[in-house]
Design a protein around this motif. Structure first.
Motif, short mmCIF file in Angstrom:
data_model
loop_
_atom_site.label_atom_id
_atom_site.label_comp_id
_atom_site.label_asym_id
_atom_site.label_seq_id
_atom_site.Cartn_x
_atom_site.Cartn_y
_atom_site.Cartn_z
N ILE A 192 17.61 8.79 -17.48
CA ILE A 192 17.59 7.29 -17.14
C ILE A 192 16.81 7.23 -15.76
CG2 ILE A 192 18.78 4.98 -16.61
CD1 ILE A 192 20.65 5.81 -18.90
N ILE A 216 13.35 5.47 -14.31
CA ILE A 216 13.25 4.45 -13.18
C ILE A 216 12.79 5.12 -11.83
CG2 ILE A 216 14.72 3.30 -11.32
CD1 ILE A 216 16.92 3.38 -13.62
N TRP A 269 8.92 5.81 -12.92
CA TRP A 269 8.05 4.69 -13.13
C TRP A 269 7.85 3.80 -11.72
CZ3 TRP A 269 4.90 2.49 -16.53
CH2 TRP A 269 4.86 1.41 -16.23
N SER A 270 8.60 3.78 -10.82
CA SER A 270 8.37 3.36 -9.41
C SER A 270 7.65 4.17 -8.81
CB SER A 270 9.61 2.99 -8.71
OG SER A 270 9.99 3.98 -7.98
#
Ligand code: C2E
Ligand code: CA
Ligand code: CA
Length: 579
Positions: free
Chosen positions: A68, A72, A75-76
């Motif tokens: 996870i 995150i 993706w950022s």
């Protein structure tokens, strides 16, 4: 409309795609791992909550949480990377735009245009179509810049640029090649040449109108040369055809040759390139080379034409007229070589060499005889011209009052303040200034009165046919009266026969010259004329070299005295320096 650097931009896009594929790949892998671990943990969690079995494996839970976090973070990071790429792309595009376009008009510059034309020719050939390239040169643009300043010139160029764009179909390439030269290229169907003719005609018209609306005060029009890519051409400079040239290079050269042809045909028009035009250009190149070499080899020589007092027939002086003794072309008249020397920037050197020789020749004559020399409008624009002339006079020890400078009426179209200041400084040195070719230009009576000319010369086009043409006779009479009224001595040139002479004699005390008194001759032949010729003494043309020397000497003394005073008295120095 403007296609720029398509190839280069393709390379940039490829790199960008590589970068975002890697980032996206990482995120996708993390998501797949997330789904896989999630799938493994999910049933164990459900079973444990239902009290039917142990909880999920701790290792898998840790891997799941880590997953996870990776998603995150990835993706950022991916978003940041995309933003960075977008910024870099925009900066690169901006830099490329600056490197490829002309800042004043936003059109392609010469380099990028060349590349784009190459592309266009290649693609057109694949589609069995032809490319036409037009070279557009503004006529008289230099005058606008000289008279109204560079800001007005720039505005006019921008307006012309807008008009040019307005005349072209979608897909055309446009470039500002340099200064006041534009070029456009477009594909066309070779069976529809008339379409290109229409576009060229609209360009000529639109540019002429834009200049008129700018009220720039000069007749700015366009001369356009057109060339098509389905005509083979090896180039003027390489007539041997030894090296192959690029399609764009050949097109630009052909269009340039056609554009010069349009200029020679009177400007404000367009012409398609034809092979004989290249021969014209070759001979023009030969002429330019010959002139440059001729100056170095001393092939330009002064000839002299007699100037006489018409009432008495007495000799008053000579007008120097340039001739080119060319080993290749024979004796060439100034009408042929002066305009070319002006265009290639060789006129000052040519003229100064001739004047130096003429001053030496004139020193051999009776000291009462004057020497008139013609000056090109190009020389008049040189702020150092008066100084250069003074230097020549001093080197030859020639009395300035014996020298007369003839400037043509067309010079008065130029910056009038500059002309006035030049005339003033020539006159301050004691040199006389004469307005040549009077009657052919547009000088007004007010201008004639405001500029301190010493003499006007009636153009020979009115004088030669004076006897048979009532209009010419009336004009000559009017100019003679005008001279009397303004207290300006008058010379009539082009007197070819006794009939014209007898007419002129009725108009009062004027001087004259023309074939009736003899053709222009080289200095050696004057020696046969001069002895035995009656010379009229002009009270103004006394030997005044001594006066000039005294004046220069006095100015030097004055400067020295001022310098000495300044060194002793600091306050005086400050006052003198305007502090
Ligand atoms: P221009 O100053 O009007 O010179 C007079 C021209 O008329 C000369 O032609 C002269 O030979 C010719 N001419 C004189 N009398 C007669 C005549 O009775 N009948 C006819 N039909 N023609 C006559 P040229 O020598 O060919 O000079 C042509 C022009 O070239 C001159 O016109 C002058 O504007 C220019 N020019 C000549 N020498 C120089 C020079 O050293 N520097 C510059 N900038 N221009 C020059
Ligand atoms: Ca003249
Ligand atoms: Ca003349």
């Amino acid at each position: 409309m403007i296609k720029a650097g398509a190839e280069q931009s393709r390379t940039f896009e490829d790199t960008d795609r590589q970068v975002d594929i890697v980032a996206l790949g990482i995120v996708t892998a993390a998501i797949l791992l997330f789904v896989a671990t999630g799938a493994a943990i999910g049933p164990a969690v459900v079973r444990s909550l239902a009290g039917q079995g142990p909880g999920p494996d701790r290792f898998l839970v840790n891997a799941f949480v880590l997953n996870i976090a990776i998603i995150i973070f990835g993706w950022s990071r991916y978003r940041e990377l995309c933003a960075e790429i977008r910024q870099r792309k925009a900066a690169e595009q901006h830099a490329r735009h600056l490197a490829e376009t002309d800042p004043l008009t936003g059109f392609l510059n010469r380099r990028s245009y060349h590349r784009a034309v190459e592309d266009m020719v290649r693609q057109a050939a694949m589609r069995d179509r032809t490319v036409v390239l037009a070279m557009i040169d503004l006529d008289n643009f230099k005058q606008v810049n000289d008279r109204n300043g560079h800001d007005t010139g720039d505005r006019l160029l921008q307006e012309c640029a807008r008009r040019i764009s307005g005349c072209l179909p979608h897909g055309a390439l446009i470039s500002r090649i340099g200064g006041d030269e534009f070029s456009v290229a477009l594909e066309f169907d070779r069976d529809r040449v008339e379409r290109v003719d229409r576009i060229a005609a609209s360009l000529v018209e639109a540019i002429g109108q834009s200049a008129a609306q700018n009220s720039a005060g000069a007749d700015v029009t366009a001369s356009i040369g057109l060339a098509r890519s389905d005509i083979a051409f090896s180039g003027v400079a390489r007539s041997d055809g030894a090296t192959e040239r690029s399609d764009a290079g050949a097109l630009l050269e052909m269009a340039d040759i056609a554009m010069y042809h349009a200029k020679r045909q009177g400007r404000n028009s367009f012409y398609w390139f034809e092979t004989p035009m290249a021969d014209e250009m070759r001979s023009r190149n030969d002429l330019e080379r010959g002139i440059r070499q001729g100056i170095a080899m001393g092939e330009f020589v002064p000839f002299y034409e007699r100037q006489v007092d018409l009432q008495t027939g007495e000799l008053t002086g000579f007008e120097m007229l340039a001739r080119w003794n060319s080993p290749r072309f024979g004796v060439v008249a100034p009408d042929i070589f002066i305009p070319v020397a002006e265009e290639i920037g060789a006129i000052a050197e040519l003229s100064e060499g001739l004047i130096a020789r003429a001053l030496q020749d004139a020193l051999e004559w009776d000291a009462r005889l004057t020497l008139s020399v013609n000056i090109s409008p190009v020389q008049m624009r040189d702020p150092w011209f008066a100084q250069k002339l003074l230097k020549l006079l001093l080197e030859a020890a020639f009395p300035p009052h014996r020298l007369e400078i003839e400037i043509t009426e067309s010079c008065l179209h130029q910056n009038i303040a500059q002309v006035r200041s030049l005339i003033d400084s020539l006159k301050n040195q004691g040199i006389k200034v004469c307005l040549d070719d009077f009657g052919t230009g547009f000088s007004s009576l007010a201008m004639l009165r405001s500029l301190p000319f010493d003499r006007i010369k009636i153009d020979r086009s009115f004088v030669s046919n004076l006897a048979g043409n009532k209009d010419s006779a009336a004009i000559v009479h009017a100019i003679a009266l005008l001279g009397q009224g303004l207290d300006l001595p008058v010379t009539a040139e082009g007197i070819e026969n006794a009939e014209v002479l007898s007419h002129l004699r009725q108009y009062g005390p004027i001087k004259g010259q023309g074939y009736l008194y003899g053709r222009p001759r080289p200095a050696e032949q004057l020696a046969e004329w001069l002895p035995g010729v009656v010379i009229v003494a002009d009270p103004e043309t006394v030997n005044d070299l001594a006066i000039l020397r005294r004046r220069i000497e006095a100015r030097r003394h004055e400067e020295q005295a001022l310098a000495a005073q300044a060194s002793q008295d600091p306050q005086f120095r400050l006052a003198r320096e305007g502090i």
